[in-house]
Design a protein around this motif. Structure first.
Motif, PDB file in Angstrom:
ATOM      1  N   ALA A 188      10.176  -3.189  -5.299  1.00 58.02           N
ATOM      2  CA  ALA A 188       9.280  -2.036  -5.409  1.00 58.02           C
ATOM      3  C   ALA A 188       7.929  -2.321  -4.743  1.00 58.02           C
ATOM      4  N   MET A 189       7.400  -3.529  -4.939  1.00 56.84           N
ATOM      5  CA  MET A 189       6.124  -3.877  -4.305  1.00 56.84           C
ATOM      6  C   MET A 189       6.261  -3.882  -2.784  1.00 56.84           C
ATOM      7  N   ARG A 190       7.398  -4.368  -2.296  1.00 58.99           N
ATOM      8  CA  ARG A 190       7.614  -4.358  -0.844  1.00 58.99           C
ATOM      9  C   ARG A 190       7.610  -2.929  -0.312  1.00 58.99           C
ATOM     10  N   GLU A 191       8.201  -2.004  -1.052  1.00 54.49           N
ATOM     11  CA  GLU A 191       8.183  -0.607  -0.636  1.00 54.49           C
ATOM     12  C   GLU A 191       6.764  -0.042  -0.673  1.00 54.49           C
ATOM     13  N   LEU A 192       6.008  -0.402  -1.712  1.00 53.66           N
ATOM     14  CA  LEU A 192       4.639   0.101  -1.831  1.00 53.66           C
ATOM     15  C   LEU A 192       3.718  -0.486  -0.775  1.00 53.66           C
ATOM     16  N   ALA A 193       4.101  -1.617  -0.203  1.00 53.74           N
ATOM     17  CA  ALA A 193       3.306  -2.199   0.888  1.00 53.74           C
ATOM     18  C   ALA A 193       3.260  -1.274   2.092  1.00 53.74           C
ATOM     19  N   GLU A 194       4.194  -0.330   2.174  1.00 54.34           N
ATOM     20  CA  GLU A 194       4.158   0.671   3.247  1.00 54.34           C
ATOM     21  C   GLU A 194       3.047   1.688   3.028  1.00 54.34           C
TER      22      GLU A 194
END
Length: 277
Positions: free
Chosen positions: A123-129
């Motif tokens: 989820a954090m990797r997605e939010l990094a976008e």
């Protein structure tokens, strides 16, 4: 420590008999907030619960990746609830123009605590976008997951991510050492043993080398909850991290998060400070 009744210390629903009414209030307030402040829903994985609701700050340009984003990870002892109960946790920060992301994750016993940690990393990797600066907060099990996200080696996880993807953590009623849960009824769904509990305990991970950790607890919570927060503040602080321990006056486990819905609360203002606003 052998004479501590861990069931009494950690069974929050038993400790707070009015919890059904308090949780029903969460659901009502969350639904009311979504009605007037509809979130953008994004996915981070293939499962039905691999979703994140993103509540834009009032007047915020959602396309600005440099804008900070606060994440709120819900609790439920890794075995209950989803993000729909907590939409109103975005209200306080949204009023200051700060976006808030509220993810959901799969639950034990269908998955393990270690699996949930990995899901939150996804989820954090997605939010990094959406943002280069994530401040991760969370309540109870979500406080545990917030600390895990802060202590994650992001370059080792994904070399394309910035090493300081999570700039700080704000844990409310968090759990940082899971071994005391093993003899309790809570562990029926978790299935932790000594090895898996320790491996999933951020207290024993390498502390972050940047940012800060706030660990706050409701004043009326159990001695173990206070010990857990004091301990992680002490241990990570001794390693050189900026840490602080705090109490939410008169709050129990279920009311400790209420200040997040108030733009003027010390909790909201501290997160605003961490977001650099």
């Amino acid at each position: 420590m052998a004479d501590i009744d861990y069931e009494v210390e950690y069974n929050n629903r038993a400790r707070v008999p009015q919890n059904p009414e308090l949780m029903a209030g969460w659901a009502r307030d969350a639904a009311a907030y979504r009605e007037h402040h509809a979130p953008r829903r994004i996915t981070y994985g293939p499962g039905a619960r691999h979703v994140i609701d993103v509540f834009a700050g009032d007047g915020q340009n959602e396309d600005n990746r440099k804008a900070p984003l606060v994440v709120f990870i819900h609790g439920g002892y890794w075995q209950a609830l989803d993000n729909s109960w907590f939409s109103h946790m975005a209200r306080g920060l949204n009023a200051h123009g700060i976006g808030v992301a509220v993810p959901t994750y799969d639950l034990c016993p269908q998955v393990s605590v270690a699996d949930i940690i990995m899901q939150m990393r996804e989820a954090m990797r997605e939010l990094a976008e959406l943002s280069d600066a994530l401040i991760v907060s969370g309540h109870s099990a979500g406080g545990h997951l917030a600390a895990c996200m802060f202590a994650t080696d992001w370059k080792a996880y994904d070399a394309s991510l910035p090493p300081q993807l999570v700039s700080s953590a704000y844990a409310i009623s968090g759990l940082f050492e899971l071994e005391p849960l093993i003899p309790t009824s809570i562990n029926t769904a978790l299935g932790l043993d000594q090895a898996t509990a320790r491996a999933a305990s951020p207290l024993f991970w390498k502390p972050p080398s940047h940012g800060s950790l706030d660990a706050v607890v409701g004043e009326a919570e159990s001695a173990e909850y206070h010990r857990q927060s004091r301990n992680v503040v002490d241990v990570w602080g001794e390693a050189g991290l900026a840490t602080q321990y705090g109490m939410v006056p008169a709050a129990n486990h279920f009311t400790a998060i209420a200040p997040l819905a108030d733009p003027a609360s010390p909790m909201t203002l501290r997160l605003k400070e961490l977001a650099g606003r």
